[in-house]
Design a protein around this motif. Structure first.
Motif, mmCIF file in Angstrom:
data_model
loop_
_atom_site.group_PDB
_atom_site.id
_atom_site.type_symbol
_atom_site.label_atom_id
_atom_site.label_comp_id
_atom_site.label_asym_id
_atom_site.label_seq_id
_atom_site.Cartn_x
_atom_site.Cartn_y
_atom_site.Cartn_z
ATOM 1 N N THR A 68 49.443 48.094 51.895
ATOM 2 C CA THR A 68 48.048 48.304 51.509
ATOM 3 C C THR A 68 47.623 47.288 50.464
ATOM 4 N N PHE A 69 48.512 47.002 49.529
ATOM 5 C CA PHE A 69 48.145 46.049 48.484
ATOM 6 C C PHE A 69 47.905 44.653 49.064
ATOM 7 N N PHE A 70 48.771 44.221 49.969
ATOM 8 C CA PHE A 70 48.591 42.886 50.549
ATOM 9 C C PHE A 70 47.376 42.841 51.475
ATOM 10 N N ALA A 71 47.010 43.970 52.071
ATOM 11 C CA ALA A 71 45.763 44.011 52.835
ATOM 12 C C ALA A 71 44.568 43.829 51.905
ATOM 13 N N VAL A 72 44.611 44.478 50.730
ATOM 14 C CA VAL A 72 43.545 44.301 49.733
ATOM 15 C C VAL A 72 43.546 42.861 49.222
ATOM 16 N N LEU A 73 44.739 42.287 49.041
ATOM 17 C CA LEU A 73 44.840 40.909 48.573
ATOM 18 C C LEU A 73 44.255 39.945 49.602
ATOM 19 N N PHE A 74 44.469 40.224 50.872
ATOM 20 C CA PHE A 74 43.900 39.385 51.935
ATOM 21 C C PHE A 74 42.376 39.470 51.929
ATOM 22 N N ALA A 75 41.850 40.689 51.752
ATOM 23 C CA ALA A 75 40.401 40.843 51.676
ATOM 24 C C ALA A 75 39.842 40.148 50.437
ATOM 25 N N PHE A 76 40.600 40.185 49.345
ATOM 26 C CA PHE A 76 40.199 39.501 48.123
ATOM 27 C C PHE A 76 40.126 37.996 48.351
ATOM 28 N N ALA A 77 41.123 37.446 49.002
ATOM 29 C CA ALA A 77 41.130 36.013 49.300
ATOM 30 C C ALA A 77 39.991 35.635 50.232
ATOM 31 N N THR A 78 39.659 36.519 51.182
ATOM 32 C CA THR A 78 38.534 36.248 52.082
ATOM 33 C C THR A 78 37.221 36.195 51.317
ATOM 34 N N ALA A 79 37.054 37.124 50.374
ATOM 35 C CA ALA A 79 35.829 37.144 49.575
ATOM 36 C C ALA A 79 35.709 35.871 48.728
ATOM 37 N N VAL A 80 36.814 35.438 48.127
ATOM 38 C CA VAL A 80 36.781 34.213 47.317
ATOM 39 C C VAL A 80 36.468 33.007 48.190
ATOM 40 N N GLU A 81 37.036 32.968 49.386
ATOM 41 C CA GLU A 81 36.769 31.854 50.306
ATOM 42 C C GLU A 81 35.299 31.796 50.691
ATOM 43 N N ARG A 82 34.700 32.950 50.938
ATOM 44 C CA ARG A 82 33.291 32.992 51.305
ATOM 45 C C ARG A 82 32.394 32.587 50.134
ATOM 46 N N ILE A 83 32.810 32.902 48.938
ATOM 47 C CA ILE A 83 32.025 32.525 47.759
ATOM 48 C C ILE A 83 32.036 31.010 47.580
ATOM 49 N N LEU A 84 33.170 30.375 47.825
ATOM 50 C CA LEU A 84 33.299 28.940 47.610
ATOM 51 C C LEU A 84 32.752 28.105 48.769
ATOM 52 N N GLU A 85 32.571 28.699 49.932
ATOM 53 C CA GLU A 85 32.174 27.923 51.113
ATOM 54 C C GLU A 85 30.846 27.195 50.937
ATOM 55 N N PRO A 86 29.784 27.799 50.340
ATOM 56 C CA PRO A 86 28.523 27.052 50.178
ATOM 57 C C PRO A 86 28.640 25.841 49.260
ATOM 58 N N PHE A 87 29.656 25.824 48.385
ATOM 59 C CA PHE A 87 29.794 24.722 47.436
ATOM 60 C C PHE A 87 30.733 23.631 47.944
ATOM 61 N N ALA A 88 31.190 23.732 49.185
ATOM 62 C CA ALA A 88 32.133 22.746 49.716
ATOM 63 C C ALA A 88 31.509 21.369 49.822
ATOM 64 N N ARG A 89 30.205 21.296 50.031
ATOM 65 C CA ARG A 89 29.539 20.000 50.184
ATOM 66 C C ARG A 89 29.514 19.195 48.881
ATOM 67 N N PHE A 90 29.714 19.868 47.758
ATOM 68 C CA PHE A 90 29.686 19.180 46.472
ATOM 69 C C PHE A 90 31.077 18.743 46.007
ATOM 70 N N LEU A 91 32.092 19.042 46.775
ATOM 71 C CA LEU A 91 33.456 18.693 46.390
ATOM 72 C C LEU A 91 33.746 17.237 46.733
ATOM 73 N N PRO A 92 34.817 16.663 46.174
ATOM 74 C CA PRO A 92 35.125 15.246 46.444
ATOM 75 C C PRO A 92 35.403 14.981 47.919
ATOM 76 N N GLY A 93 35.188 13.716 48.322
ATOM 77 C CA GLY A 93 35.499 13.288 49.681
ATOM 78 C C GLY A 93 34.404 13.535 50.691
ATOM 79 N N LYS A 94 33.185 13.861 50.245
ATOM 80 C CA LYS A 94 32.128 14.171 51.205
ATOM 81 C C LYS A 94 31.630 12.919 51.930
ATOM 82 N N HIS A 95 31.770 11.724 51.313
ATOM 83 C CA HIS A 95 31.296 10.490 51.939
ATOM 84 C C HIS A 95 32.386 9.803 52.772
#
Length: 271
Positions: free
Chosen positions: A130-157
Motif C-alpha cells: 500500500t505504501f509503494f502504491a501511494v508512493l507511485f501516485a505521489f511520483a505521478t502527481a509530481v511528474e504532472r506538476i513539472l510537465e508544463p515547465f518542461a519547455r523551460f528546461l535546458p536543451g530546448k533548442h
C-alpha cells in the motif's frame, strides 16, 4: 558516441541513381555487345534501314537496328556510405550544480518545517504494498506538476538545431559533403547533452518539490517501513530520502506515461 550515417538520414535509397550516362574514351576496351532488334512500325523500319544501309523500299530484311557496345570507363565512387561520429558530451556543469542546489533547497525547506513544528505526523500504512502504491501516485502527481515547465528546461533548442542540420543535408542530397554529415552528428551530440542536462535539472526540481511535500504531508519512507516506534533519524531527513526516491522515479514514470499516451493517440488516429 553520436554516430550518423547518410543512409540513416536520407533513407536506404539515398545512393540510388535513376539514370546515368557517361562518355568513355574511344580506346576503352569493349566488355560486351548487345544487338538491338527491329520493332514493327514505319518509324522503326526507316530507322532500321538507315542503320543497316538498306533502302526503305527494298525487300531486304532488317533484323537489327544497331549494336550497343558496353565499354569499361573510369569508375567513380557512389555516395551513400559515408558516416560521421562525434564524441558524446556529458551534462553541463551548470545543470549539475543547479540540481544539487535544488535538492539542498528542498532539504532546507523540510528542516524549516520540522524546526518550526509545522510538519505533519508520519503516515503509517498497513503494509509495504500500500505504501509503494501511494508512493507511485505521489511520483505521478509530481511528474504532472513539472510537465508544463518542461519547455523551460535546458536543451530546448538542441532538437531544433538537429532538425535544421538534417534538413540541410536532405536538401543538398547527393551534393552533400562529409562536413554536412559531421554537422548532423555534432547536432545530435548536442541534443544528447541537452537531454542529460534537462534530466539533471528536472530531477533536482522533482526532488525538492517531493521533499517539501513529503514533510508537509507526513509521508516518510523509512518511518513507514520501520514501524511506528522507530526514531532512528529525524523526520526531516526521512523527507529528503523520500524526495530523492520520488524524484528519481519521475524519469521512468514519465517515459511510461509518454509511451501510453502516444499509443493511445496512435490508436485514435487509426481509421
Amino acid at each position: 558516441m553520436a554516430l550518423v550515417r547518410r543512409t540513416n538520414v536520407l533513407g536506404p535509397n539515398s545512393n540510388r541513381v535513376v539514370a546515368a550516362a557517361s562518355v568513355t574514351p574511344a580506346d576503352a576496351p569493349a566488355i560486351g555487345r548487345a544487338h538491338v532488334p527491329t520493332q514493327q512500325g514505319p518509324s522503326t523500319r526507316s530507322a532500321s534501314a538507315e542503320a543497316t544501309g538498306t533502302a526503305p523500299g527494298s525487300d531486304a530484311p532488317a533484323e537489327e537496328v544497331g549494336i550497343a557496345i558496353a565499354s569499361a570507363g573510369p569508375v567513380e565512387p557512389t555516395p551513400g556510405g559515408e558516416a560521421a561520429a562525434v564524441p558524446p558530451q556529458p551534462a553541463s556543469v551548470l545543470s549539475l550544480v543547479s540540481a544539487f542546489i535544488l535538492v539542498a533547497a528542498g532539504g532546507a525547506g523540510s528542516w524549516a518545517l520540522w524546526h518550526f513544528n509545522v510538519n505533519a505526523q508520519a503516515i503509517h500504512l498497513p503494509d509495504a504494498t500500500t505504501f509503494f502504491a501511494v508512493l507511485f501516485a505521489f511520483a505521478t502527481a509530481v511528474e504532472r506538476i513539472l510537465e508544463p515547465f518542461a519547455r523551460f528546461l535546458p536543451g530546448k533548442h538542441a532538437r531544433g538545431e538537429l532538425e535544421a542540420a538534417v534538413a540541410n543535408l536532405a536538401n543538398k542530397y547527393h551534393d552533400a559533403t562529409l562536413d554536412d554529415l559531421i554537422q548532423v552528428a555534432h547536432a545530435k551530440s548536442m541534443m544528447e547533452k541537452g537531454r542529460a542536462s534537462r534530466g539533471l535539472v528536472s530531477w533536482g526540481i522533482a526532488t525538492a518539490v517531493a521533499t517539501v511535500a513529503s514533510s508537509a504531508g507526513g509521508l516518510y519512507l523509512l518511518h513507514s517501513i520501520a514501524g511506528e516506534n522507530w526514531n532512528g533519524i529525524p523526520v526531516w531527513v526521512d523527507a529528503i530520502v523520500t524526495g530523492i526516491v520520488v524524484g528519481s522515479g519521475t524519469k521512468p514514470l514519465h517515459d511510461v506515461i509518454s509511451k501510453v499516451q502516444k499509443n493511445k493517440e496512435k490508436s485514435e488516429d487509426t481509421p
